[in-house]
Design a protein around this motif. Sequence first.
Motif, PDB file in Angstrom:
ATOM      1  N   SER A 151       0.830  -1.195   0.000  1.00 33.38           N
ATOM      2  CA  SER A 151       0.000   0.000   0.000  1.00 33.38           C
ATOM      3  C   SER A 151       0.870   1.253   0.000  1.00 33.38           C
ATOM      4  CB  SER A 151      -0.886  -0.010   1.241  1.00 33.38           C
ATOM      5  OG  SER A 151      -1.575   1.206   1.353  1.00 33.38           O
ATOM      6  N   GLU A 170      -0.593   4.099   0.909  1.00 30.89           N
ATOM      7  CA  GLU A 170      -1.360   5.011   1.739  1.00 30.89           C
ATOM      8  C   GLU A 170      -0.475   5.579   2.844  1.00 30.89           C
ATOM      9  OE1 GLU A 170      -5.091   4.934   4.815  1.00 30.89           O
ATOM     10  OE2 GLU A 170      -5.074   3.496   3.175  1.00 30.89           O
ATOM     11  N   HIS A 216       0.564   7.028   6.334  1.00 27.21           N
ATOM     12  CA  HIS A 216       0.112   6.919   7.716  1.00 27.21           C
ATOM     13  C   HIS A 216       1.311   7.070   8.638  1.00 27.21           C
ATOM     14  CE1 HIS A 216       1.672   2.782   8.295  1.00 27.21           C
ATOM     15  NE2 HIS A 216       1.441   2.692   7.002  1.00 27.21           N
ATOM     16  N   GLY A 242      -3.646   9.156   8.566  1.00 28.96           N
ATOM     17  CA  GLY A 242      -4.065   7.838   8.087  1.00 28.96           C
ATOM     18  C   GLY A 242      -4.531   6.919   9.187  1.00 28.96           C
TER      19      GLY A 242
END
Length: 126
Positions: free
Chosen positions: A2, A4, A6, A27
């Motif tokens: 991922s 994403e 965070h 995140g």
Amino acid sequence: MSNERHGLSIGLDRVGNEFFVSIKAVGRLTHEDYQLITPMIDAALIKVNQPKVKVLFDATELKGWELRAAWDDFKLGLKHGSDFDKIALFGNRDWQEVSAKIGNWFVSGEIKYFESYSDAITWLKN
């Protein structure tokens, strides 16, 4: 894998004559995030006796925690709960306001939720 974003970032900010620790959560936090950040928080707070620390916690981009990370956060709060004078939780979700109220049970200082950055700073300065 991922991509994403965070994690947690920690800084020291000054507004006027007032210093405070700034923490920004982004995140969905993981156990691995806490494995990295906990030693840094421990080291930063180990020599704090007086005055107690004021914190601005920016949760505006926080989506939540993995279950194990939520437990890590709870343990961190218990460990350092007596180190804090005030924690201003700056957020934008109803569950964050509830989290601030629950956090007051475990921290010797005061935690208060704000939806306005300037209101959070004003409260920390008083």
